[in-house]
Design a protein around this motif. Structure first.
Motif, short mmCIF file in Angstrom:
data_model
loop_
_atom_site.label_atom_id
_atom_site.label_comp_id
_atom_site.label_asym_id
_atom_site.label_seq_id
_atom_site.Cartn_x
_atom_site.Cartn_y
_atom_site.Cartn_z
N PRO A 181 0.72 -1.32 0.00
CA PRO A 181 0.02 0.21 -0.04
C PRO A 181 0.80 1.24 -0.02
O PRO A 181 0.34 2.18 -0.36
N LYS A 182 2.23 1.29 0.43
CA LYS A 182 3.00 2.52 0.59
C LYS A 182 4.04 2.49 -0.44
O LYS A 182 4.55 3.58 -1.09
N GLU A 183 4.86 1.00 -0.54
CA GLU A 183 5.78 1.22 -1.41
C GLU A 183 5.30 0.23 -2.61
O GLU A 183 5.39 -0.86 -2.70
N HIS A 184 4.81 1.02 -3.68
CA HIS A 184 4.18 0.14 -4.82
C HIS A 184 5.15 -0.50 -5.61
O HIS A 184 4.56 -1.41 -6.51
N HIS A 185 6.49 -0.38 -5.39
CA HIS A 185 7.36 -1.34 -6.23
C HIS A 185 7.26 -2.71 -5.39
O HIS A 185 8.25 -3.48 -5.92
N LEU B 157 9.33 -17.37 -7.52
CA LEU B 157 10.11 -17.69 -6.28
C LEU B 157 11.53 -17.90 -7.03
O LEU B 157 11.84 -18.57 -8.12
N ASP B 158 12.46 -17.35 -6.07
CA ASP B 158 13.78 -17.65 -6.37
C ASP B 158 14.51 -18.94 -5.22
O ASP B 158 14.73 -18.73 -4.18
N ILE B 159 13.86 -20.24 -5.89
CA ILE B 159 14.35 -21.40 -5.06
C ILE B 159 15.78 -21.39 -4.68
O ILE B 159 15.85 -21.61 -3.40
N PRO B 160 16.65 -21.08 -5.62
CA PRO B 160 18.10 -21.23 -4.93
C PRO B 160 18.47 -20.10 -3.73
O PRO B 160 18.89 -20.32 -2.91
N GLY B 161 17.67 -18.94 -3.88
CA GLY B 161 17.79 -17.86 -2.82
C GLY B 161 17.08 -18.32 -1.76
O GLY B 161 17.50 -18.43 -0.56
N ILE B 162 16.04 -18.76 -1.53
CA ILE B 162 15.11 -19.37 -0.48
C ILE B 162 15.96 -20.45 0.02
O ILE B 162 15.87 -20.65 1.54
N GLY C 75 5.64 -15.09 -1.82
CA GLY C 75 6.95 -14.33 -1.65
C GLY C 75 6.66 -12.64 -1.87
O GLY C 75 5.37 -12.47 -2.29
N ILE C 76 7.67 -11.91 -1.46
CA ILE C 76 7.37 -10.62 -1.76
C ILE C 76 8.83 -10.21 -2.60
O ILE C 76 9.68 -10.73 -2.43
N TYR C 77 8.37 -9.52 -3.63
CA TYR C 77 9.56 -8.98 -4.44
C TYR C 77 9.63 -7.48 -4.55
O TYR C 77 8.48 -6.70 -4.50
N ASP C 78 10.68 -7.07 -4.92
CA ASP C 78 11.13 -5.70 -5.13
C ASP C 78 11.23 -5.58 -6.94
O ASP C 78 12.15 -6.01 -7.47
N THR C 79 10.24 -4.98 -7.37
CA THR C 79 10.00 -5.06 -8.72
C THR C 79 10.76 -4.02 -9.43
O THR C 79 11.00 -3.88 -10.65
N SER C 80 11.60 -3.17 -8.52
CA SER C 80 12.52 -2.03 -9.06
C SER C 80 13.84 -2.65 -9.44
O SER C 80 14.67 -2.09 -9.99
N VAL D 126 15.60 -6.02 -11.02
CA VAL D 126 15.28 -7.33 -12.05
C VAL D 126 16.34 -7.96 -12.31
O VAL D 126 17.22 -7.25 -12.82
N SER D 127 16.24 -9.27 -12.07
CA SER D 127 17.52 -10.08 -12.82
C SER D 127 17.76 -10.17 -14.11
O SER D 127 16.62 -9.87 -15.08
N GLU D 128 18.68 -10.81 -14.69
CA GLU D 128 18.84 -10.96 -16.10
C GLU D 128 17.58 -11.93 -16.71
O GLU D 128 17.22 -11.77 -17.85
N ASP D 129 17.16 -12.98 -15.85
CA ASP D 129 15.82 -13.57 -16.40
C ASP D 129 14.55 -13.02 -16.35
O ASP D 129 13.71 -13.63 -16.65
N GLY D 130 14.61 -11.47 -15.78
CA GLY D 130 13.41 -10.83 -16.15
C GLY D 130 12.51 -11.09 -14.57
O GLY D 130 11.15 -10.19 -14.67
N LYS D 131 13.04 -11.50 -13.68
CA LYS D 131 12.34 -11.63 -12.44
C LYS D 131 12.76 -10.52 -11.62
O LYS D 131 13.85 -10.26 -11.30
N PRO D 132 11.70 -10.44 -10.81
CA PRO D 132 11.90 -9.09 -9.70
C PRO D 132 12.85 -9.76 -8.54
O PRO D 132 12.57 -11.18 -8.17
N LYS D 133 13.53 -9.13 -7.90
CA LYS D 133 14.18 -9.54 -6.49
C LYS D 133 13.42 -10.08 -5.52
O LYS D 133 12.52 -9.17 -5.05
#
Length: 120
Positions: free
Chosen positions: A11-15, A25-30, A59-64, A66-73
């Motif tokens: 609601p406050k941080e729209h990214h 999901l970033d399975i290796p990261g998790i 998951g919660i992601y920072d859409t600002s 983005v990795s090389e494969d197009g996924k948000p962090k």
């Protein structure tokens, strides 16, 4: 399942995006984060991935960012271990350190415990 379509912007941080999409999901990261716990310390990635595949993951992601494969962090995670009928356990809830102190863990748990698929 219908829950795969849930995407909610903070609601406050729209990214920041909370999503149930397995594809994000970033399975290796998790795995890297959770493998610091006593129960997953020596669990191979393939086995860990299979375990997650049998859970209801959020998951919660920072859409600002983005990795090389197009996924948000991916910056936060939680999983329900459930039979979708009589039992549900919310576990492995975390927010990575640089995003802590912003209420994201509270937001994640609030959404998780109010999901219709879990409450049924």
């Amino acid at each position: 399942m219908l829950w795969n379509d849930l995407n909610i912007n903070h609601p406050k941080e729209h990214h920041l995006l909370l999503s149930l999409l397995w594809e994000l999901l970033d399975i290796p990261g998790i795995h890297a984060y959770i493998s610091q716990t006593y129960w997953a310390r020596n669990m191979p990635l393939l086995l860990f991935s299979k375990a997650l595949g049998n859970s209801f993951c959020i998951g919660i992601y920072d859409t600002s960012i983005v990795s090389e494969d197009g996924k948000p962090k991916q910056i936060a995670f939680a999983q329900w271990v459930t039979d979708y009928a009589s039992f549900g356990w919310l576990g492995d809830v975390y927010v990575i350190e640089e995003y802590r102190g912003r209420g994201l863990g509270k937001w994640l748990v609030q959404v998780a415990v109010n999901l219709e698929e879990i409450k049924e």
